[in-house]
Design an enzyme around this catalytic site. Structure first.
Site, mmCIF file in Angstrom:
data_model
loop_
_atom_site.group_PDB
_atom_site.id
_atom_site.type_symbol
_atom_site.label_atom_id
_atom_site.label_comp_id
_atom_site.label_asym_id
_atom_site.label_seq_id
_atom_site.Cartn_x
_atom_site.Cartn_y
_atom_site.Cartn_z
ATOM 1 N N ARG A 133 -4.693 11.036 4.035
ATOM 2 C CA ARG A 133 -3.584 11.966 4.203
ATOM 3 C C ARG A 133 -2.540 11.847 3.104
ATOM 4 O O ARG A 133 -1.932 12.828 2.690
ATOM 5 C CB ARG A 133 -2.931 11.658 5.549
ATOM 6 C CG ARG A 133 -2.824 12.792 6.448
ATOM 7 C CD ARG A 133 -1.953 12.444 7.616
ATOM 8 N NE ARG A 133 -0.999 13.507 7.803
ATOM 9 C CZ ARG A 133 0.176 13.552 7.238
ATOM 10 N NH1 ARG A 133 0.578 12.584 6.454
ATOM 11 N NH2 ARG A 133 0.968 14.581 7.451
ATOM 12 N N LYS A 158 0.840 -1.218 0.000
ATOM 13 C CA LYS A 158 0.000 0.000 0.000
ATOM 14 C C LYS A 158 0.865 1.254 0.000
ATOM 15 O O LYS A 158 0.661 2.165 -0.797
ATOM 16 C CB LYS A 158 -0.906 0.013 1.235
ATOM 17 C CG LYS A 158 -1.551 1.376 1.503
ATOM 18 C CD LYS A 158 -2.406 1.393 2.746
ATOM 19 C CE LYS A 158 -1.699 1.709 4.040
ATOM 20 N NZ LYS A 158 -1.424 3.142 4.290
ATOM 21 N N ARG A 204 -8.684 -0.134 4.642
ATOM 22 C CA ARG A 204 -7.791 0.850 4.001
ATOM 23 C C ARG A 204 -6.471 0.199 3.611
ATOM 24 O O ARG A 204 -5.826 0.622 2.656
ATOM 25 C CB ARG A 204 -7.502 2.008 4.965
ATOM 26 C CG ARG A 204 -8.718 2.846 5.278
ATOM 27 C CD ARG A 204 -8.322 4.026 6.128
ATOM 28 N NE ARG A 204 -7.144 4.642 5.551
ATOM 29 C CZ ARG A 204 -6.225 5.314 6.226
ATOM 30 N NH1 ARG A 204 -6.353 5.461 7.521
ATOM 31 N NH2 ARG A 204 -5.190 5.833 5.618
HETATM 32 N N1 EPU Z 1 7.189 14.724 10.507
HETATM 33 C C1 EPU Z 1 7.528 16.019 10.820
HETATM 34 N N2 EPU Z 1 7.413 16.956 9.841
HETATM 35 C C2 EPU Z 1 6.982 16.645 8.589
HETATM 36 C C3 EPU Z 1 6.652 15.324 8.286
HETATM 37 C C4 EPU Z 1 6.776 14.379 9.274
HETATM 38 O O1 EPU Z 1 7.918 16.323 11.935
HETATM 39 O O2 EPU Z 1 6.899 17.544 7.750
HETATM 40 C C5 EPU Z 1 7.302 13.698 11.542
HETATM 41 C C6 EPU Z 1 5.992 12.970 11.810
HETATM 42 O O3 EPU Z 1 5.165 13.693 12.698
HETATM 43 C C7 EPU Z 1 6.468 11.657 12.354
HETATM 44 C C8 EPU Z 1 7.741 11.401 11.566
HETATM 45 O O4 EPU Z 1 8.153 12.679 11.070
HETATM 46 O O5 EPU Z 1 6.791 11.802 13.709
HETATM 47 C C9 EPU Z 1 7.590 10.433 10.417
HETATM 48 O O6 EPU Z 1 6.482 10.792 9.606
HETATM 49 P P1 EPU Z 1 6.483 10.565 8.055
HETATM 50 O O7 EPU Z 1 6.378 11.862 7.350
HETATM 51 O O8 EPU Z 1 7.622 9.674 7.682
HETATM 52 O O9 EPU Z 1 5.129 9.775 7.842
HETATM 53 P P2 EPU Z 1 4.339 9.712 6.468
HETATM 54 O O10 EPU Z 1 5.284 9.778 5.357
HETATM 55 O O11 EPU Z 1 3.226 10.703 6.496
HETATM 56 C C10 EPU Z 1 4.392 7.133 6.115
HETATM 57 C C11 EPU Z 1 3.415 6.002 6.053
HETATM 58 C C12 EPU Z 1 2.852 5.720 7.427
HETATM 59 C C13 EPU Z 1 4.017 5.374 8.360
HETATM 60 C C14 EPU Z 1 5.019 6.537 8.369
HETATM 61 C C15 EPU Z 1 6.256 6.245 9.201
HETATM 62 C C16 EPU Z 1 2.464 6.159 3.837
HETATM 63 C C17 EPU Z 1 1.276 6.419 2.984
HETATM 64 N N3 EPU Z 1 2.329 6.357 5.135
HETATM 65 O O12 EPU Z 1 3.672 8.277 6.559
HETATM 66 O O13 EPU Z 1 2.007 4.575 7.285
HETATM 67 O O14 EPU Z 1 3.526 5.159 9.648
HETATM 68 O O15 EPU Z 1 5.447 6.794 7.011
HETATM 69 O O16 EPU Z 1 6.880 5.093 8.750
HETATM 70 O O17 EPU Z 1 3.496 5.754 3.344
HETATM 71 C C18 EPU Z 1 0.227 3.120 7.812
HETATM 72 O O18 EPU Z 1 0.440 2.513 6.753
HETATM 73 O O19 EPU Z 1 -0.526 2.664 8.716
HETATM 74 C C19 EPU Z 1 0.870 4.423 8.031
HETATM 75 C C20 EPU Z 1 0.415 5.319 8.897
#
Ligand code: EPU
Length: 445
Positions: free
Chosen positions: A116, A45, A424
């Protein structure tokens, strides 16, 4: 072959019982059945969502194989259609995408609010169409999830950014390569790295992303983009380098197996003391899980035919786990392993270092007889002999998976409500678990 249509209508797998977002189906699980047999892991996913967004950068058709049939991927395809991309499901479920018009650059609040990951159209729209209007995502039930690092990265490439009425407006005549640092208080950002890497593919000159996310999903995205003609090196390390090119073409791409789904099935086998073979999984993507499970007494091995075999001892040992960016222990498998550790012989400790508030499953597991105590970003798990079936409520994707795992071993009947959360990220999980011996079915609420 046909268009994806409205992602909020019936699920395209034609299962009439599936109606994501409209019904509140439950899973009814009679626990205590030992899982036995072979289960296949679907495409990832979290690789598929940015891959679909990346197609906005390309000319010509791309074909994605093994792209999972989930409400989140259908949602992303619906968003792409709104952005002028023709999307269809071809032979053997392959997804074909091709940009047809580039007029609309707006990812509306209604779409971003429901998923998101819609924010990862931002980089491609900006790089290819010169502008993007994307709603700022609001709150999320796994905790605070800012996108400041995405914007910081795109700004470094030359984007003008404004926030008006809850929407982010980005524009740039032509992006230019730059040095970008994507480290935040919790490490790098996965989708932020995806956004900046995608945008940099069509920028003038060289971009270097320092403190880039190393997750396999980023490597898969870079592999796809390189096959489309991009020049990306260093993906899979914290330093990614991108030479901008004038144009990207479409290509065929096989999506990597979903490491989180594989990990969930490994834990399902372990929690039921089962004898399960898992097809289509990459153990090299799951080293942190395998390392921790070995201490618990669960063995995960690959046989010569490439199939993974899980076996576990009856007595589970406690363990300490801290979630970290890849290759550390994934936050997306934190809730599931907690369900397993509820039954260990002693006290385990889990600390969440990515999303410190991602613990909605704790209270629900306690309703099933677990002994969990939350102290800040840490949960202390006092092992119990049995979990007991109860009505519980799913309130995010991985928390729901944990409740299903707990239900598989609990004494009596567990009802997990609001399973649209689990839909999802896991395609028909109840049917696939039932096929290897679980007593689980989807019932209307
Ligand atoms: N963060 C910041 N600033 C930003 C972006 C992120 O401080 O601008 C922080 C977040 O708050 C968090 C950390 O950095 O503490 C990591 O967040 P990240 O941005 O890596 O998360 P994401 O890219 O939005 C993806 C996955 C999530 C997974 C996270 C961490 C996808 C679609 N989503 O989210 O997956 O938990 O990486 O590995 O790839 C899930 O599949 O259940 C899911 C939530």
């Amino acid at each position: 072959m046909g268009g994806i249509g409205n992602a909020f209508g019936p699920h395209p797998n034609n299962d009439a019982s599936f109606n994501w977002g409209k019904t509140l189906d439950q899973f009814q699980i009679n626990g205590g059945k030992r899982l036995k047999g072979t289960i296949r892991v679907n495409g990832s996913k979290n690789a598929s969502l940015p891959l679909l967004a990346a197609s906005l950068l390309t000319e010509g058709e791309s074909v994605f194989r093994d792209l999972p049939d989930l409400s989140d991927t259908n949602h992303m395809m619906y968003l792409l259609e709104k952005l002028g991309v023709s999307v269809s499901r071809g032979a053997e479920g392959a997804i074909r995408v091709q940009v047809e018009d580039e007029l609309n650059c707006h990812a509306e609040y209604e779409l971003v609010r429901k998923m998101r990951a819609s924010v990862c159209v931002m980089g491609p729209l900006l790089a290819k169409r010169g502008k993007a209007q994307v709603s700022l995502p609001g709150g999320c039930n796994i905790g605070y999830r800012p996108i400041g690092l995405h914007l910081q990265g795109l700004e470094a490439l030359g984007a003008d950014i404004d926030l008006v009425g809850g929407d982010i407006y980005l524009k740039a005549k032509k992006l230019r390569g730059a040095e970008v640092f994507l480290g935040g208080p919790f490490g790098s950002t996965v989708l932020g790295t995806a956004n900046v890497m995608m945008a940099a593919c069509l920028a003038d000159g060289t971009t270097v992303i320092e403190c880039a996310a190393c997750e396999p999903e980023i490597v898969d995205l870079a592999d796809y983009l390189n096959r489309c003609g991009a020049q990306i090196t260093g993906h899979g390390t914290p330093r990614i380098s991108i030479e901008g090119v004038d144009q990207l073409r479409g290509c065929e791409h096989q999506v990597i197996p979903d490491r989180i789904e594989a990990g969930t099935f490994i834990i399902a086998a372990a929690i039921t003391n089962g004898d399960v073979k898992i097809e289509n999984s990459r153990l090299d993507h799951l080293m942190a899980l395998i390392d921790r499970l070995r201490i618990v007494g669960v063995n995960v091995e690959r046989s010569a035919d490439g199939i993974v075999q899980v076996s576990s001892s009856r007595r589970l040992e406690p363990v300490t786990i801290t979630t970290q960016p890849y290759p550390g222990y994934p936050t997306d498998l934190q809730a599931q392993v907690m369900a397993l550790l509820c039954l260990a012989d002693g006290n385990s400790v889990i600390t969440e270092k990515i999303f410190p508030d991602r613990f909605v499953h704790v209270a629900e597991l306690n309703r099933m007889g677990a002994k969990l105590r939350k102290e800040g970003p840490t949960v202390i798990i006092e092992g119990v002999k049995n979990l007991v079936g109860a009505p519980v409520m799913a309130s995010d994707l991985r928390a729901s998976a944990a409740l299903v795992l707990a239900g598989l071993i609990a004494k009596g009947t567990t009802h997990v409500s609001r399973v649209y959360h689990i839909d999802r990220g896991y395609d028909r999980i109840e049917q696939r678990l039932a096929a290897i011996g679980a007593d689980i079915r989807r019932v209307p609420s």
